[in-house]
Design a protein around this motif. Structure first.
Motif, PDB file in Angstrom:
ATOM      1  N   VAL A  31      32.619   6.903 -26.800  1.00  0.00           N
ATOM      2  CA  VAL A  31      32.878   8.073 -27.617  1.00  0.00           C
ATOM      3  C   VAL A  31      31.584   8.488 -28.300  1.00  0.00           C
ATOM      4  O   VAL A  31      30.941   7.671 -28.970  1.00  0.00           O
ATOM      5  N   GLY A  61      45.635   4.609 -23.667  1.00  0.00           N
ATOM      6  CA  GLY A  61      44.648   5.313 -24.482  1.00  0.00           C
ATOM      7  C   GLY A  61      45.165   5.878 -25.779  1.00  0.00           C
ATOM      8  O   GLY A  61      44.405   6.447 -26.555  1.00  0.00           O
ATOM      9  N   GLU A  77      27.442   6.752 -31.378  1.00  0.00           N
ATOM     10  CA  GLU A  77      28.119   6.363 -30.146  1.00  0.00           C
ATOM     11  C   GLU A  77      28.921   5.103 -30.426  1.00  0.00           C
ATOM     12  O   GLU A  77      28.441   4.177 -31.077  1.00  0.00           O
ATOM     13  N   PRO A 112      40.600   2.144 -23.256  1.00  0.00           N
ATOM     14  CA  PRO A 112      40.204   3.456 -22.696  1.00  0.00           C
ATOM     15  C   PRO A 112      40.751   4.595 -23.543  1.00  0.00           C
ATOM     16  O   PRO A 112      41.740   5.233 -23.207  1.00  0.00           O
ATOM     17  N   SER A 170      41.987   7.770 -25.426  1.00  0.00           N
ATOM     18  CA  SER A 170      42.314   9.146 -25.051  1.00  0.00           C
ATOM     19  C   SER A 170      42.187  10.011 -26.293  1.00  0.00           C
ATOM     20  O   SER A 170      42.932   9.819 -27.262  1.00  0.00           O
ATOM     21  N   LEU A 171      41.250  10.951 -26.282  1.00  0.00           N
ATOM     22  CA  LEU A 171      41.083  11.824 -27.433  1.00  0.00           C
ATOM     23  C   LEU A 171      42.352  12.645 -27.681  1.00  0.00           C
ATOM     24  O   LEU A 171      42.828  12.746 -28.814  1.00  0.00           O
ATOM     25  N   GLU A 222      33.323  13.609 -27.826  1.00  0.00           N
ATOM     26  CA  GLU A 222      33.417  13.671 -26.374  1.00  0.00           C
ATOM     27  C   GLU A 222      33.332  12.259 -25.813  1.00  0.00           C
ATOM     28  O   GLU A 222      32.836  11.340 -26.466  1.00  0.00           O
ATOM     29  N   LEU A 223      33.846  12.099 -24.594  1.00  0.00           N
ATOM     30  CA  LEU A 223      33.800  10.813 -23.905  1.00  0.00           C
ATOM     31  C   LEU A 223      32.750  10.851 -22.813  1.00  0.00           C
ATOM     32  O   LEU A 223      32.699  11.791 -22.013  1.00  0.00           O
ATOM     33  N   ARG A 224      31.910   9.818 -22.779  1.00  0.00           N
ATOM     34  CA  ARG A 224      30.918   9.670 -21.726  1.00  0.00           C
ATOM     35  C   ARG A 224      31.014   8.259 -21.171  1.00  0.00           C
ATOM     36  O   ARG A 224      30.592   7.290 -21.805  1.00  0.00           O
ATOM     37  N   ASP A 225      31.631   8.136 -20.005  1.00  0.00           N
ATOM     38  CA  ASP A 225      31.763   6.829 -19.349  1.00  0.00           C
ATOM     39  C   ASP A 225      32.380   5.800 -20.284  1.00  0.00           C
ATOM     40  O   ASP A 225      31.919   4.654 -20.391  1.00  0.00           O
ATOM     41  N   GLY A 226      33.451   6.186 -20.961  1.00  0.00           N
ATOM     42  CA  GLY A 226      34.165   5.269 -21.823  1.00  0.00           C
ATOM     43  C   GLY A 226      33.589   5.121 -23.213  1.00  0.00           C
ATOM     44  O   GLY A 226      34.159   4.410 -24.048  1.00  0.00           O
TER      45      GLY A 226
END
Length: 305
Positions: free
Chosen positions: A62, A109, A7, A13, A15-16, A56-60
């Motif tokens: 990675v 992002g 993590e 912020p 952006s994938l 994946e992103l979870r609350d900012g």
């Protein structure tokens, strides 16, 4: 196979899609996939071996989950893959309103990725020389499915890892022919594979030195090295000079002029030293292109020659 999980909380912020979207070569790229759960899957031939990485992103934050012999390498490189080396603090989009608008929309992002996998990115770029995107995607998919290996871990269906340098070197000339890859490009790919170790070192060299090393290979020019630098080396200044469409489309989007050249493109990008590739990508993301003129380019078929 136990995955390696990491993590990472970036200071922006991330952006994938904005950062890694340019890595995908069409909907059926065997090395890149977006899934309905908004995860991004990639495969890579790392210096430690094949790897599959799910992001994946979870609350900012990675979350990276990786499988395969290269899983630890992919996890360790996560920040650089997502653009941590890309310093945007000195970027001023204001010299052109379109650039400023795009930066306001995407800049928070969006970063320049440094995937660190050089040979596979170079081979991908060589396959894209002088042909349509459709032709290049077909050849890329063929190479991965025929000579690569299945993606480790629970990857989506039909994902593959780029073949080893030895496997690329062993591809016979008739197979390249059948895949629509002409002799010039296949010869360049074979040369690159023979220097795989030296090319991988480019991931840790200054950008100018890395590009000079790549361009020392016959068949690799400034366009090809720029494509690698922008995807694998984190070079935000790499511009696709020599591209069949880029100069025409970017110049048109920025000025309305329909006869854009590399020289004119260089003039327009001059206000952004160190960030010229970033500006190119921002303008391309508008989707603006010059009006079509003349006959459509016809895909070449090298299979019968």
């Amino acid at each position: 196979m136990e995955p390696v999980v990491r993590e990472w909380a970036p200071s922006w912020p991330v952006s994938l899609g904005g950062t890694l979207g340019a890595l995908g070569r069409g909907r059926h790229d065997p090395t890149y996939r977006r899934t309905p759960d908004r995860a991004l899957w990639r495969t890579m031939r790392s210096p430690d071996g094949p790897a599959t990485q799910r992001l994946e992103l979870r609350d900012g934050v990675v979350v990276s989950t990786a499988w395969g012999p290269g899983a630890a390498w992919a996890s360790d490189r996560l920040p650089r893959i997502l653009g941590a080396d890309d310093d945007v603090s000195g970027f001023d989009p204001s010299p052109h309103p379109l650039v400023a608008q795009q930066w306001s929309r995407y800049g928070a992002g969006m970063r320049t990725p440094s995937t660190g996998v050089v040979l596979e990115t170079l081979v991908q770029a060589i396959l894209e020389q002088r042909v349509t995107g459709l032709e290049a995607r077909r050849s890329w998919g063929w190479l991965l499915a025929t000579y690569g290996e299945p993606a480790p871990g629970p990857a989506p269906e039909r994902m593959f890892v780029f073949p080893t340098a030895d496997a690329v070197s062993a591809v016979p000339s008739w197979a390249w022919h059948q895949a629509g890859v002409d002799g010039s490009r296949s010869a360049t790919i074979l040369r690159a594979a023979s220097y795989a170790g030296r090319l991988q070192q480019c991931a840790d060299l200054p950008h100018a030195e890395a590009r000079a090393r790549m361009e020392a290979l016959p068949g690799v020019g400034q366009w090809t090295s720029a494509e690698v630098a922008a995807r694998a080396l984190g070079d935000a200044d790499a511009v696709s000079f020599g591209d069949f469409h880029v100069a025409k489309n970017v110049v048109y989007a920025m000025t309305g002029e329909e006869d854009g050249t590399d020289e004119r493109l260089a003039e327009l990008l001059a206000p952004w030293p160190g960030h010229r590739g970033r500006v190119q990508r921002l303008v391309e993301m508008t989707g603006i292109s010059r009006p079509a003129r003349g006959p459509r380019y016809s895909p070449q078929d090298f299979r019968g020659r």
